[in-house]
Design an enzyme around this catalytic site. Sequence first.
Site, mmCIF file in Angstrom:
data_model
loop_
_atom_site.group_PDB
_atom_site.id
_atom_site.type_symbol
_atom_site.label_atom_id
_atom_site.label_comp_id
_atom_site.label_asym_id
_atom_site.label_seq_id
_atom_site.Cartn_x
_atom_site.Cartn_y
_atom_site.Cartn_z
ATOM 1 N N PHE A 157 13.073 14.372 7.201
ATOM 2 C CA PHE A 157 14.052 15.071 8.040
ATOM 3 C C PHE A 157 15.408 15.056 7.364
ATOM 4 C CE2 PHE A 157 16.402 15.747 12.143
ATOM 5 C CZ PHE A 157 15.802 16.948 12.456
ATOM 6 N N GLY A 158 15.409 15.536 6.121
ATOM 7 C CA GLY A 158 16.655 15.676 5.377
ATOM 8 C C GLY A 158 17.289 17.031 5.664
ATOM 9 N N ARG A 159 18.188 17.422 4.756
ATOM 10 C CA ARG A 159 18.955 18.659 4.979
ATOM 11 C C ARG A 159 18.065 19.887 5.189
ATOM 12 N NH1 ARG A 159 22.391 16.085 0.858
ATOM 13 N NH2 ARG A 159 20.569 16.405 -0.425
ATOM 14 N N ILE A 160 17.052 20.045 4.324
ATOM 15 C CA ILE A 160 16.235 21.264 4.406
ATOM 16 C C ILE A 160 15.370 21.245 5.669
ATOM 17 C CG2 ILE A 160 14.424 22.619 3.253
ATOM 18 C CD1 ILE A 160 15.654 21.547 0.548
ATOM 19 N N ALA A 242 8.147 21.335 -0.719
ATOM 20 C CA ALA A 242 8.870 20.152 -1.228
ATOM 21 C C ALA A 242 8.498 19.896 -2.688
ATOM 22 C CB ALA A 242 8.553 18.951 -0.351
ATOM 23 N N ARG A 243 7.449 19.156 -2.921
ATOM 24 C CA ARG A 243 6.970 18.903 -4.270
ATOM 25 C C ARG A 243 5.439 18.850 -4.233
ATOM 26 N NH1 ARG A 243 11.051 20.425 -6.038
ATOM 27 N NH2 ARG A 243 12.484 19.407 -7.484
ATOM 28 N N GLU A 272 2.158 22.155 -11.750
ATOM 29 C CA GLU A 272 2.793 23.455 -12.012
ATOM 30 C C GLU A 272 2.952 23.687 -13.501
ATOM 31 O OE1 GLU A 272 6.453 23.948 -9.806
ATOM 32 O OE2 GLU A 272 5.503 23.243 -7.984
ATOM 33 N N HIS A 290 6.957 28.596 -6.685
ATOM 34 C CA HIS A 290 8.128 27.700 -6.582
ATOM 35 C C HIS A 290 9.422 28.521 -6.435
ATOM 36 C CE1 HIS A 290 9.572 23.375 -7.710
ATOM 37 N NE2 HIS A 290 10.419 23.952 -6.885
ATOM 38 N N GLY A 292 11.486 28.427 -3.672
ATOM 39 C CA GLY A 292 12.340 27.920 -2.588
ATOM 40 C C GLY A 292 13.806 28.298 -2.713
HETATM 41 C C1 DGY Z 1 14.917 21.881 -6.508
HETATM 42 O O1 DGY Z 1 16.106 22.199 -6.634
HETATM 43 O O2 DGY Z 1 14.553 20.726 -6.505
HETATM 44 C C2 DGY Z 1 13.936 22.976 -6.338
HETATM 45 O O3 DGY Z 1 12.641 22.553 -6.301
HETATM 46 C C3 DGY Z 1 14.142 24.047 -7.330
HETATM 47 O O4 DGY Z 1 14.835 24.927 -6.559
#
Ligand code: DGY
Length: 324
Positions: A157-160, A242-243, A272, A290, A292
């Site tokens: 529950f961070g910024r994004i 996220a990752r 990736e 990827h 985002g």
């Molecule tokens: C990040 O900034 O960590 C993203 O995965 C790339 O936008």
Amino acid sequence: MNPRPRIVITRKIPAACEVEAQTHFDAVLNPDDRPLNAEQLKEALRSADGLLPTVTDKIDADVLGVAGRRAQIVANFGVGFNNIDVQAAKGLGITVTNTPDVLTDDTADLAVTLLLMVARRAAEGDRHVRGGHWTGWRPTHMLGARVSGKTLGLIGFGRIAKAVARRMHHGFGMRVIFSDPFPPTPEEARAAGAEPRASVEAVLAEADFVSLHCPATPETRHLMDATRLSLMQRSAFLINSARGDVVDEAALVAALKAGTIAGAGLDVFEREPQVTADLLTLENVVLLPHLGSATMETRVAMGLRALENLRLFFAGQPVRDRVV
Ligand code: DGY
């Protein structure tokens, strides 16, 4: 202060950032956008005062430990920094910075995009039309899952995640629940329209959509493994912006094939740019490369933020986004 510190920028960055880089630095650019290998990264650390890599450059202990290193700062172009061995950097006294905040909204928008696409079968529908298979409207054609009013579970529950919560709670009337080892204040959670749950498992059991927002760390590697995937409802969807290594991709394929979850929207992958072959064959999966933070506005802002960190560092001032 050195009037024009030398920096190496490992990949092509938006033109506005390259201009800014050349204004303040003796900047080595990469107009061909070819990824640098470990030897080239080492050479960059030997020949420059600062390195501006991005999330696909592996800056490990071996690279950082190169003999004759001149660089004192690694200013990552990215909010995530799991590409950098930050403990090794810390041990060597190298400053590491990242680019938070500037990509929050666009990355949240992309998570929402994946959620809507997979729920409403948008990628599948697009393939259907382009493939010439559409025979016309009918009541039972390509029925998806409703989003509005459902329960969204956020892991992290961070910024994004908070930005996703705001969008989905206030925009789509979703009930939003979350789990985070470092929980926010009740006021912060309320502002995003979200309710805490005691564990990841509690979120998985309740959510119609599970969206991942935790950083990649040894603790979160394969957080979504076969056991946790089996806790999701059969009608639920998994969203990952996220990752990649937060999800055990083989276990995800197994769950999708067995129908123990309804679908997945993925913007990131374990290896990736390789994508597990089976994912490419599944209709109930949306796959993005990827993307985002991939808007012009955000990528310019990320570049400028990384350059700002470099500028402050070489001016002897505290950097804005210190990681170590
Ligand atoms: C990040 O900034 O960590 C993203 O995965 C790339 O936008």
